[in-house]
Design a protein around this motif. Structure first.
Motif, PDB file in Angstrom:
ATOM      1  N   CYS B 240      -5.048 -13.932 -11.797  1.00  0.00           N
ATOM      2  CA  CYS B 240      -5.785 -13.567 -10.588  1.00  0.00           C
ATOM      3  C   CYS B 240      -6.776 -14.659 -10.204  1.00  0.00           C
ATOM      4  N   LYS B 243      -4.881 -17.373  -8.588  1.00  0.00           N
ATOM      5  CA  LYS B 243      -4.509 -16.980  -7.232  1.00  0.00           C
ATOM      6  C   LYS B 243      -5.691 -17.170  -6.279  1.00  0.00           C
ATOM      7  N   TYR B 247      -6.262 -19.431  -2.968  1.00  0.00           N
ATOM      8  CA  TYR B 247      -6.720 -18.910  -1.667  1.00  0.00           C
ATOM      9  C   TYR B 247      -7.906 -19.713  -1.155  1.00  0.00           C
ATOM     10  N   MET B 256      -1.660 -19.618   4.521  1.00  0.00           N
ATOM     11  CA  MET B 256      -2.102 -18.268   4.174  1.00  0.00           C
ATOM     12  C   MET B 256      -1.194 -17.206   4.795  1.00  0.00           C
ATOM     13  N   GLN B 257      -0.536 -17.571   5.879  1.00  0.00           N
ATOM     14  CA  GLN B 257       0.366 -16.611   6.531  1.00  0.00           C
ATOM     15  C   GLN B 257       1.470 -16.154   5.574  1.00  0.00           C
ATOM     16  N   GLU B 259       1.353 -16.025   2.334  1.00  0.00           N
ATOM     17  CA  GLU B 259       0.762 -15.128   1.339  1.00  0.00           C
ATOM     18  C   GLU B 259       0.609 -13.713   1.893  1.00  0.00           C
ATOM     19  N   PHE B 260       0.142 -13.623   3.144  1.00  0.00           N
ATOM     20  CA  PHE B 260      -0.013 -12.312   3.770  1.00  0.00           C
ATOM     21  C   PHE B 260       1.339 -11.615   3.885  1.00  0.00           C
ATOM     22  N   ALA B 263       2.532 -10.523   0.412  1.00  0.00           N
ATOM     23  CA  ALA B 263       1.712  -9.418  -0.088  1.00  0.00           C
ATOM     24  C   ALA B 263       2.039  -8.124   0.651  1.00  0.00           C
ATOM     25  N   ALA B 264       2.236  -8.216   1.971  1.00  0.00           N
ATOM     26  CA  ALA B 264       2.559  -7.018   2.749  1.00  0.00           C
ATOM     27  C   ALA B 264       3.919  -6.470   2.315  1.00  0.00           C
ATOM     28  N   ALA B 266       5.280  -6.766  -0.648  1.00  0.00           N
ATOM     29  CA  ALA B 266       5.094  -6.138  -1.965  1.00  0.00           C
ATOM     30  C   ALA B 266       4.390  -4.790  -1.819  1.00  0.00           C
ATOM     31  N   ALA B 267       3.395  -4.730  -0.938  1.00  0.00           N
ATOM     32  CA  ALA B 267       2.649  -3.475  -0.747  1.00  0.00           C
ATOM     33  C   ALA B 267       3.570  -2.401  -0.163  1.00  0.00           C
ATOM     34  N   ARG B 268       4.477  -2.800   0.726  1.00  0.00           N
ATOM     35  CA  ARG B 268       5.444  -1.828   1.267  1.00  0.00           C
ATOM     36  C   ARG B 268       6.404  -1.377   0.179  1.00  0.00           C
ATOM     37  N   GLN B 269       6.830  -2.322  -0.663  1.00  0.00           N
ATOM     38  CA  GLN B 269       7.767  -1.979  -1.746  1.00  0.00           C
ATOM     39  C   GLN B 269       7.127  -0.975  -2.708  1.00  0.00           C
ATOM     40  N   LEU B 270       5.834  -1.164  -3.008  1.00  0.00           N
ATOM     41  CA  LEU B 270       5.134  -0.217  -3.890  1.00  0.00           C
ATOM     42  C   LEU B 270       5.117   1.186  -3.287  1.00  0.00           C
ATOM     43  N   ARG B 271       5.135   1.245  -1.944  1.00  0.00           N
ATOM     44  CA  ARG B 271       5.103   2.529  -1.239  1.00  0.00           C
ATOM     45  C   ARG B 271       6.515   3.060  -0.970  1.00  0.00           C
TER      46      ARG B 271
END
Lengths: 273, 273
Positions: B240, B243, B247, B256-257, B259-260, B263-264, B266-271
């Motif tokens: 971390c 990472k 950043y 940075m785009q 990375e966003f 990350a988005a 991965a966050a959707r996959q977790l959901r």
């Protein structure tokens, strides 16, 4: 205040228009936005009229800039010739020093008062606008000079902010940007980092879902924030890295108990208890 | 399975007892806990009887250890002489390698199967127990040897886990601990760090409240987790920090785009979407 011009009739601009109406504003609300957004806002009854900036601004007693930050910066460079003498220009940008500096260079005919309503939701656009979006929320006002906030148009605008249910908080732009780097911009970067590091797994509990929700935010919003608050965000990242380096040394030992206690106290304070 | 002994009748142990009953378990549920907890659990109808370990364990077909991790480690060192030959011993500790290693040293009369139900809530204690706490949640099972999960008492226990509404996931203890360092232990430390860094301010939006909720967690729970998963947590913190160093270099730029976007995703996959 007879006529309000809202530039950028999205979630924030649209909600401000609806909040004004709900609070009893009986004047005219003009929208300046893309043709498609204006059509949508008109059909939803959010604005009375959609016009090009050059036609709308000469009529405005209040100009509310609620576009992305970089578009606000552009507008501030263009609009002065169109402004009515003595009008109030304000904005809803989530960083303030770059906007205040641009306004002080270019806005002469009107008074500029920086603003940042701390409100929002996951859905964007005029269709998501709601009159109660600002209720109970902090609305930061950043005057260029302390006296600006006492000028008649500023007092009138502040009165309308209060009527939306928001809580106005006056502070300097620099202080605002330093604080939000820690309370908003760093949390976004931590959430993005955590999601980017997450393994594909069925072992995601509610804690991980809470902490990766911000990672769903669109980059378009954040590009402008990063560009206009880089120094403070750099410092916040640096401080966070230092904190995590410390945790790496102490997390196995009893020194970590003090960190947990201090963090829990701060988390309770943020919740007002 | 006639008799179940629950050692540590708190939120998890109590909820497991209630979930067993709701799923149709008609045998005897004995509690092993402090006197005060046993009285509370009896009065709430969570257990049928409260007994000292030496009296309860010889009757158990299933032993469910749901105490803090370090207390589970102690119990595993003590209980073997009291166990009925062929019983199943399992646990609910949120780290698994230290517990598996201790069990392999000390548990001989029964079969030990590690467990970690990913369930919980902010309130602790038997009074907060509920029969549906595990519904829809992952319940990790960590057998010492792959074949263990096929033994008759393990199959029977797994069947009851499914009847609580939980979703059993079988994996190695080491893999479990590596993953939860990223999905649970790192999020806790980030939340604690963020709260510890937060200025006293009225500028706390919903994002900061989401990200500092975990910082309210009591240290007592985390001390044992930190002590028994130190290597993986150290690696997670290191990753971390790296990472965030990245950043700090790139957040102003277009890199940075990506990375966003990652990350988005991965966050959707977790959901699960």
């Amino acid at each position: 205040m007879q006529t309000v011009v809202i530039a950028g009739v999205g979630l924030i601009g649209g909600s401000f228009a609806l909040a004004l109406r709900k609070a009893g504003f009986e004047g005219r609300i003009l929208g300046v936005s893309s043709e498609r957004t204006l059509r949508e806002a008109l059909s939803l009854g959010i604005i009375d009229e959609g016009l090009p900036a050059a036609e709308a601004l000469p009529r405005a007693d209040l100009v509310f800039l609620s576009q992305p930050i970089c578009r606000i910066l552009e507008m501030l460079g263009e609009i002065d010739p169109w402004l009515k003498q003595g009008c109030l220009v304000t904005d809803a940008g989530s960083t303030k020093t770059a906007i205040m500096s641009q306004a002080s260079k270019h806005i002469h005919r009107g008074l500029f008062l920086g603003g940042h309503p701390l409100a929002g939701k996951e859905t964007r656009g005029a269709a998501a606008a709601e009159a109660d979006l600002f209720r109970g929320r902090t609305w930061v006002l950043t005057p260029a000079h302390p006296g600006d906030i006492q000028a008649a148009p500023a007092l009138e605008f502040r009165g309308w902010v209060e009527k939306t249910g928001a809580v106005p908080v006056v502070m300097e732009a620099a202080e605002h940007d330093r604080i939000v780097a820690l309370t908003s911009h760093l949390p976004q970067l931590l959430s993005t980092a955590l999601a980017a590091m997450a393994p594909e797994t069925s072992l995601a509990g509610p804690a991980l879902l809470d902490l990766t929700r911000l990672a769903l935010s669109p980059y378009e919003v954040w590009r402008d924030i990063f560009a206009t608050n880089a120094v403070n965000i750099g410092h916040a990242l640096e401080a966070c890295i230092e904190k995590l380096e410390t945790y790496r040394e102490i997390f196995r030992g009893e020194a970590m108990q003090k960190e947990f206690e201090a963090a829990a106290a701060a988390a309770r304070q943020l919740r007002g208890r």
